[in-house]
Write a protein that holds these residues in place. Structure first.
Motif, PDB file in Angstrom:
ATOM      1  N   GLN A  89      14.821   4.439 -22.711  1.00 35.69           N
ATOM      2  CA  GLN A  89      13.512   4.045 -23.219  1.00 35.69           C
ATOM      3  C   GLN A  89      13.068   4.978 -24.345  1.00 35.69           C
ATOM      4  O   GLN A  89      13.534   6.120 -24.409  1.00 35.69           O
ATOM      5  CB  GLN A  89      12.480   4.097 -22.084  1.00 35.69           C
ATOM      6  CG  GLN A  89      12.518   2.852 -21.260  1.00 35.69           C
ATOM      7  CD  GLN A  89      12.354   3.138 -19.797  1.00 35.69           C
ATOM      8  OE1 GLN A  89      12.292   4.281 -19.375  1.00 35.69           O
ATOM      9  NE2 GLN A  89      12.298   2.086 -19.009  1.00 35.69           N
ATOM     10  N   PRO A  90      12.180   4.469 -25.216  1.00 37.23           N
ATOM     11  CA  PRO A  90      11.715   5.339 -26.312  1.00 37.23           C
ATOM     12  C   PRO A  90      10.902   6.516 -25.786  1.00 37.23           C
ATOM     13  O   PRO A  90      10.338   6.445 -24.690  1.00 37.23           O
ATOM     14  CB  PRO A  90      10.856   4.405 -27.168  1.00 37.23           C
ATOM     15  CG  PRO A  90      10.482   3.284 -26.265  1.00 37.23           C
ATOM     16  CD  PRO A  90      11.611   3.129 -25.305  1.00 37.23           C
ATOM     17  N   PHE A  91      10.820   7.589 -26.568  1.00 38.20           N
ATOM     18  CA  PHE A  91      10.175   8.800 -26.084  1.00 38.20           C
ATOM     19  C   PHE A  91       8.703   8.590 -25.771  1.00 38.20           C
ATOM     20  O   PHE A  91       8.197   9.123 -24.789  1.00 38.20           O
ATOM     21  CB  PHE A  91      10.337   9.943 -27.093  1.00 38.20           C
ATOM     22  CG  PHE A  91       9.577  11.163 -26.669  1.00 38.20           C
ATOM     23  CD1 PHE A  91       9.987  11.895 -25.574  1.00 38.20           C
ATOM     24  CD2 PHE A  91       8.416  11.542 -27.327  1.00 38.20           C
ATOM     25  CE1 PHE A  91       9.283  12.992 -25.140  1.00 38.20           C
ATOM     26  CE2 PHE A  91       7.700  12.644 -26.903  1.00 38.20           C
ATOM     27  CZ  PHE A  91       8.139  13.368 -25.814  1.00 38.20           C
ATOM     28  N   ILE A  92       8.016   7.794 -26.633  1.00 37.18           N
ATOM     29  CA  ILE A  92       6.585   7.568 -26.414  1.00 37.18           C
ATOM     30  C   ILE A  92       6.339   7.089 -24.990  1.00 37.18           C
ATOM     31  O   ILE A  92       5.518   7.612 -24.252  1.00 37.18           O
ATOM     32  CB  ILE A  92       6.057   6.494 -27.406  1.00 37.18           C
ATOM     33  CG1 ILE A  92       5.993   7.076 -28.824  1.00 37.18           C
ATOM     34  CG2 ILE A  92       4.687   6.004 -26.992  1.00 37.18           C
ATOM     35  CD1 ILE A  92       4.900   8.100 -29.013  1.00 37.18           C
ATOM     36  N   TRP A  93       7.139   6.092 -24.598  1.00 36.26           N
ATOM     37  CA  TRP A  93       7.032   5.520 -23.268  1.00 36.26           C
ATOM     38  C   TRP A  93       7.309   6.589 -22.213  1.00 36.26           C
ATOM     39  O   TRP A  93       6.586   6.759 -21.241  1.00 36.26           O
ATOM     40  CB  TRP A  93       8.029   4.369 -23.196  1.00 36.26           C
ATOM     41  CG  TRP A  93       8.141   3.703 -21.864  1.00 36.26           C
ATOM     42  CD1 TRP A  93       9.254   3.617 -21.105  1.00 36.26           C
ATOM     43  CD2 TRP A  93       7.108   3.022 -21.154  1.00 36.26           C
ATOM     44  NE1 TRP A  93       8.990   2.929 -19.956  1.00 36.26           N
ATOM     45  CE2 TRP A  93       7.669   2.553 -19.946  1.00 36.26           C
ATOM     46  CE3 TRP A  93       5.747   2.773 -21.409  1.00 36.26           C
ATOM     47  CZ2 TRP A  93       6.947   1.852 -19.002  1.00 36.26           C
ATOM     48  CZ3 TRP A  93       5.025   2.080 -20.460  1.00 36.26           C
ATOM     49  CH2 TRP A  93       5.610   1.618 -19.278  1.00 36.26           C
ATOM     50  N   ARG A  94       8.403   7.351 -22.436  1.00 37.56           N
ATOM     51  CA  ARG A  94       8.768   8.405 -21.493  1.00 37.56           C
ATOM     52  C   ARG A  94       7.688   9.467 -21.379  1.00 37.56           C
ATOM     53  O   ARG A  94       7.411   9.986 -20.305  1.00 37.56           O
ATOM     54  CB  ARG A  94      10.071   9.061 -21.947  1.00 37.56           C
ATOM     55  CG  ARG A  94      11.307   8.299 -21.509  1.00 37.56           C
ATOM     56  CD  ARG A  94      12.519   8.707 -22.320  1.00 37.56           C
ATOM     57  NE  ARG A  94      12.727  10.157 -22.372  1.00 37.56           N
ATOM     58  CZ  ARG A  94      13.161  10.873 -21.348  1.00 37.56           C
ATOM     59  NH1 ARG A  94      13.407  10.306 -20.204  1.00 37.56           N
ATOM     60  NH2 ARG A  94      13.333  12.161 -21.477  1.00 37.56           N
ATOM     61  N   SER A  95       7.086   9.804 -22.531  1.00 40.53           N
ATOM     62  CA  SER A  95       6.083  10.858 -22.512  1.00 40.53           C
ATOM     63  C   SER A  95       4.905  10.466 -21.625  1.00 40.53           C
ATOM     64  O   SER A  95       4.380  11.283 -20.884  1.00 40.53           O
ATOM     65  CB  SER A  95       5.604  11.174 -23.928  1.00 40.53           C
ATOM     66  OG  SER A  95       4.856  10.108 -24.431  1.00 40.53           O
ATOM     67  N   PHE A  96       4.524   9.139 -21.680  1.00 35.37           N
ATOM     68  CA  PHE A  96       3.420   8.716 -20.819  1.00 35.37           C
ATOM     69  C   PHE A  96       3.843   8.692 -19.361  1.00 35.37           C
ATOM     70  O   PHE A  96       3.045   8.968 -18.472  1.00 35.37           O
ATOM     71  CB  PHE A  96       2.883   7.359 -21.278  1.00 35.37           C
ATOM     72  CG  PHE A  96       2.048   7.479 -22.517  1.00 35.37           C
ATOM     73  CD1 PHE A  96       0.838   8.154 -22.469  1.00 35.37           C
ATOM     74  CD2 PHE A  96       2.475   6.974 -23.729  1.00 35.37           C
ATOM     75  CE1 PHE A  96       0.066   8.311 -23.599  1.00 35.37           C
ATOM     76  CE2 PHE A  96       1.719   7.127 -24.872  1.00 35.37           C
ATOM     77  CZ  PHE A  96       0.508   7.799 -24.811  1.00 35.37           C
ATOM     78  N   ARG A  97       5.109   8.355 -19.143  1.00 35.37           N
ATOM     79  CA  ARG A  97       5.612   8.390 -17.761  1.00 35.37           C
ATOM     80  C   ARG A  97       5.503   9.803 -17.171  1.00 35.37           C
ATOM     81  O   ARG A  97       5.036  10.001 -16.052  1.00 35.37           O
ATOM     82  CB  ARG A  97       7.067   7.928 -17.730  1.00 35.37           C
ATOM     83  CG  ARG A  97       7.247   6.453 -17.647  1.00 35.37           C
ATOM     84  CD  ARG A  97       7.534   6.010 -16.201  1.00 35.37           C
ATOM     85  NE  ARG A  97       8.839   6.478 -15.773  1.00 35.37           N
ATOM     86  CZ  ARG A  97       9.975   5.843 -16.021  1.00 35.37           C
ATOM     87  NH1 ARG A  97       9.955   4.710 -16.689  1.00 35.37           N
ATOM     88  NH2 ARG A  97      11.115   6.311 -15.600  1.00 35.37           N
ATOM     89  N   TYR A  98       5.947  10.782 -17.978  1.00 37.19           N
ATOM     90  CA  TYR A  98       5.835  12.187 -17.561  1.00 37.19           C
ATOM     91  C   TYR A  98       4.383  12.496 -17.198  1.00 37.19           C
ATOM     92  O   TYR A  98       4.085  13.089 -16.156  1.00 37.19           O
ATOM     93  CB  TYR A  98       6.243  13.115 -18.699  1.00 37.19           C
ATOM     94  CG  TYR A  98       7.721  13.378 -18.850  1.00 37.19           C
ATOM     95  CD1 TYR A  98       8.517  13.688 -17.758  1.00 37.19           C
ATOM     96  CD2 TYR A  98       8.312  13.362 -20.114  1.00 37.19           C
ATOM     97  CE1 TYR A  98       9.863  13.950 -17.916  1.00 37.19           C
ATOM     98  CE2 TYR A  98       9.658  13.629 -20.284  1.00 37.19           C
ATOM     99  CZ  TYR A  98      10.431  13.924 -19.179  1.00 37.19           C
ATOM    100  OH  TYR A  98      11.746  14.194 -19.333  1.00 37.19           O
ATOM    101  N   LEU A  99       3.480  12.100 -18.110  1.00 39.94           N
ATOM    102  CA  LEU A  99       2.068  12.410 -17.942  1.00 39.94           C
ATOM    103  C   LEU A  99       1.523  11.795 -16.662  1.00 39.94           C
ATOM    104  O   LEU A  99       0.844  12.473 -15.882  1.00 39.94           O
ATOM    105  CB  LEU A  99       1.296  11.903 -19.165  1.00 39.94           C
ATOM    106  CG  LEU A  99      -0.178  12.251 -19.203  1.00 39.94           C
ATOM    107  CD1 LEU A  99      -0.356  13.740 -19.400  1.00 39.94           C
ATOM    108  CD2 LEU A  99      -0.878  11.500 -20.316  1.00 39.94           C
ATOM    109  N   ILE A 100       1.874  10.513 -16.447  1.00 38.87           N
ATOM    110  CA  ILE A 100       1.306   9.830 -15.285  1.00 38.87           C
ATOM    111  C   ILE A 100       1.883  10.405 -13.985  1.00 38.87           C
ATOM    112  O   ILE A 100       1.156  10.630 -13.017  1.00 38.87           O
ATOM    113  CB  ILE A 100       1.555   8.309 -15.393  1.00 38.87           C
ATOM    114  CG1 ILE A 100       0.645   7.763 -16.507  1.00 38.87           C
ATOM    115  CG2 ILE A 100       1.262   7.603 -14.086  1.00 38.87           C
ATOM    116  CD1 ILE A 100       1.033   6.434 -17.022  1.00 38.87           C
TER     117      ILE A 100
END
Lengths: 361, 450
Positions: A89-100
């Protein structure tokens, strides 16, 4: 009355939203920094591809395959690995996953670290380290806090005495941090005198009996606690003493003295009472500070706490672990700031919650 | 303001602190003149040829004062100085070159042994076969020991005599101990003492016609220079000298950058209020949640460890810090003062009111604060270095401590290695703290009257 309640609710909500906003923004920034704004994903992908290629070509049967088929195989397995680590998945998506994952406190799985018991859950790793941080920093912070509080009260009573002047003269020594004194203490007590251990939490192998374990723990704690005391005790005594002195020069204290009140009563009612908000704030931050431990002090004394965990997490760029430690700190901080607003209003009648822009603090 | 500053004279600690800071500034100036920036970096980076003639982990030379016998210094003998070269023509057309390197070894006693003995040689010759080198050792008693025969020689050859395993078995102890003690059989290695006197090394090689070679013997001592050396043979003095300006510049710039900017921004935010103030407050809250040290570690780990980048980040992160909250509270009070109202009444512009009236009011609080935060930044640099995130090329005090820690200097008893930079850090920190505490008392009269 109803209007007041409404204003209070509105104010409470507003504060909570703002603090929540600060926590979210701060944590997202941490995600970005830890991942180098997404650049780290490229590194991770490269590492995985290389590992897969090496693993596939190592298998003897595969070496007989034609190169195109071999490449396809590598390609397929790399894709699978990407999917496993979420790298497809793209990083943007991953970054929000990390955050959540972090914000919901489920914390997730660590990417590189395992706990001593073998778990990869961030939560288990943190829980394993927490007791050692708490036992060292809990004990030392509480000892230092109350020692400095009572010493400061005693000194403000005996302003100008030799003890007072000694503290004032020696206060600058606290400008050096605890780990710095730690090195000196290790040099004196471990290297030269050889009476106390160099570092670590208990002897190796750990003593079998509870009493032996406790004694060993205490022996290992002497130097770190002393180092922390050297690095902060005198300055905080000095600061509190000055603070108490300022408050004891108020007119109402003079009036109380003239009335003939006992010095104990004066201290309790007229000096400690108005300084209570500050003392409570400091105490709150002390409690929060325990959570993080002290990165360098733990490093110098080889203490297996949260501080050294942070270092290893950062060294391995383990995003879930770094976030896990940070999110708990962020929540604790935000919660304390939130609670403090109301604590002030309860203990200090001069402060009114939501009383407009003229409020102090 | 100036009158207040003059009051500092009444505080002996402040005078002492200022004197120490002055001394540190002098040392910095000396360091920068004696050892230019690029030269300091080159020396600290080391590499082949830079520190070859320095011993490893040698104590400072002044340790002599505390030992019974004088500690051995490094002795270098080469063809260029005391060496005697003789050339003999062989019947097959080659030249037999013999170099004798005599030296006087004035040290004796249990601690009189050198730490290492190494023979460097440089040869110039044509041909494909390597010439053979033989090395002999002559003791003061007149004995001759053969150290090596038929050693194939590279054009630039280094014979680590102390690491020669054949010598180790022959002497039954470290080669340098065997070479410098009376080789009396039966005396245990721990009880041997060094023997002073005239030693010599004789190096011989047969080179094709037109070939030549030069040799250099280095007998590494136990003490070196004013500050000793580290595990990479570097003179610690370089780091002690250059660490001074770096620590001062780092501490002062970080203090100026953070306190002054915080101060001005707090003033502006409070004065204009509304949106500006709101934004500043939000940034402060976000910043308070982000943990500074882990972020710095991450930056060091992932981006760059340059001291100046770290400095920038530290400043950026400490602008919107807890101090912002404190200053804001003070400015909120000061804003309501009658003289500010008077200034507005006569039509002073916003800019004028902020910079001419509002900010100066809080300067008495700012100044002591400013001086007291300097040590915390000096130590922050050291902290980062101790964590292994020091600048990769600059010699700082923190990096010396870090090197010593990673080499377990305390465990090995190499206390000088840790103590020298640590004491300098401490002196610097205390000096600024002393001045800061005195300033605090001068500028906050409420502290004086009580």
């Amino acid at each position: 009355m109803k209007g007041n309640l409404f204003a209070l609710a509105r104010y409470t909500l507003l504060r909570a939203v703002m603090l929540g906003f600060a926590v979210v923004v701060a944590l997202y920034l941490v995600v970005l920094i830890v991942n180098m704004g997404g650049h780290l994903d490229k590194v991770r992908r490269g590492e995985i591809r290389q590992a897969v290629a090496a693993a596939v070509t190592m298998i003897p049967e595969n070496q007989l395959l034609p190169p195109s088929e071999l490449n396809q195989m590598i390609e397929r397995q790399t894709e699978l690995q990407y999917r496993y680590y979420g790298l497809d998945q793209p990083f943007i998506w991953r970054s929000f996953r990390y955050l959540i994952t972090a914000l919901s406190l489920s914390l997730g799985r660590s990417e590189n670290l395992t706990s001593d018991s073998g778990s990869r859950q961030v939560r288990n790793i943190i829980l394993e380290r927490l007791p050692s941080t708490l036992v060292l920093f809990g004990t030392s912070s509480l000892i230092l806090f109350f020692t400095s509080l009572f010493a400061a009260l005693a000194l403000s009573r005996r302003y100008g005495s030799w003890a007072d002047r000694l503290v004032v003269a020696l206060a600058p020594t606290s400008s050096a941090p605890g780990w710095f004194y730690g090195i000196f203490l290790i040099l004196i007590f471990a290297a030269v005198l050889r009476v106390l251990p160099w570092g670590g939490m208990v002897e190796a192998p750990p003593p079998k009996t509870t009493l032996g374990y406790a004694l060993s723990l205490v022996r290992h704690m002497i130097l770190p606690v002393a180092a922390m005391a050297a690095g902060g005790l005198l300055a905080s005594i000095y600061a509190r003493r000055t603070f108490f002195l300022i408050f004891s020069s108020e007119d109402y204290v003079d009036l109380a003295k003239a009335k003939g009140l006992s010095s104990r009563a004066i201290e309790r009612r007229y000096i400690l009472r108005p300084t209570l908000p500050t003392i409570i704030t400091q105490f709150m931050f002390l409690i929060i500070g325990m959570w993080q431990g002290a990165v360098i002090l733990e490093q110098v004394f080889v203490w297996p706490g949260i501080g050294s965990l942070t270092i290893s997490a950062v060294n391995l760029s383990d995003t879930p672990m770094i976030l896990g430690v940070n999110v708990i700190y962020a929540y604790l901080l935000a919660l304390s700031l939130f609670i403090l607003e109301f604590v002030y209003a309860i203990i200090d009648p001069r402060v009114r919650v939501g009383a407009g822009p003229q409020r102090r603090l | 303001m100036l009158r207040r500053l003059k009051e500092l004279r009444r505080y002996p600690t402040a005078i002492f602190g200022i004197a120490v800071i002055g001394l540190l500034v002098l040392i910095s100036v000396y360091a920068m003149i004696a050892l230019p920036y690029s030269e300091a970096i080159r020396l600290w980076r080391g590499g082949p040829g830079v520190w070859d003639e320095n011993p490893r982990t040698a104590v400072p030379a002044w340790f002599d004062l505390f030992t019974r016998d004088k500690l051995p210094r490094t002795i270098v003998v080469s063809t260029a100085d005391a060496g005697v070269k003789t050339v003999e023509r062989l019947p097959d057309g080659r030249n037999r070159i013999q170099i004798m390197l005599p030296f006087n070894y004035p040290y004796e006693g249990r601690n009189g042994f050198p730490t290492e003995v190494t023979l460097f040689s440089e040869a110039v010759y044509e041909g494909t076969t390597r010439p053979r080198l033989s090395v002999q050792w002559k003791t003061p008693a007149g004995e001759t020991l053969t150290l090596a025969t038929n050693r194939p020689m590279r054009t630039s050859d280094t014979y680590y005599i102390s690491q020669d395993s054949q010598l180790l078995t022959r002497f039954g102890t470290l080669p340098e101990v065997g070479l410098f003690s009376e080789a009396a059989v039966g005396v245990p290695a721990a009880q041997r003492t060094a023997v002073k006197g005239e030693y010599a090394v004789v190096v011989q090689a047969d080179l094709p016609e037109g070939g030549d070679f030069n040799a250099k013997l280095v007998v590494y001592g136990r003490a070196h220079g004013l500050a000793g050396t580290d595990h990479r043979r570097r003179d610690i003095m370089v780091a002690l000298l250059w660490g001074t300006p770096l620590a001062l510049v780092f501490g002062l710039l970080a203090a100026v950058g953070s306190t002054l900017t915080t101060f001005i921004l707090a003033g502006i935010g409070t004065w204009y209020g509304g949106k500006t103030d709101f934004i500043f407050q939000r940034i402060t809250q976000v910043n308070m949640v982000i943990p500074t040290l882990p972020i710095l570690i991450m930056v060091g780990q992932f981006y760059s460890r340059s001291l100046w980048l770290m400095l920038g980040i530290i400043i950026a992160m400490s602008i919107f810090s807890g101090a912002m909250v404190t200053y804001r509270a003070m400015f909120l009070q000061a804003k309501e003062a009658p003289y500010i109202e008077a200034a507005r009444a006569y039509g002073a512009s916003n800019f004028r009111t902020v910079f001419r009236y509002l900010l100066p009011r809080i300067v008495p609080v700012l100044l002591p604060n400013f001086v007291t935060v300097v040590p915390s930044f000096v130590f922050l640099e050291a902290s980062l270095a101790v964590l292994g995130l020091g600048d990769p090329i600059l010699p700082t005090w923190g990096k010396v401590i870090h090197d010593a820690q990673t080499q377990s200097a305390l465990y090995k008893g190499l206390y000088y290695w840790v103590l020298q930079p640590a004491v300098l850090l401490m002196i610097t920190g205390f000096a600024f703290a002393m001045v800061g505490f005195a300033l605090d008392r001068v500028f906050n009269p409420r502290l004086r009257t009580v």
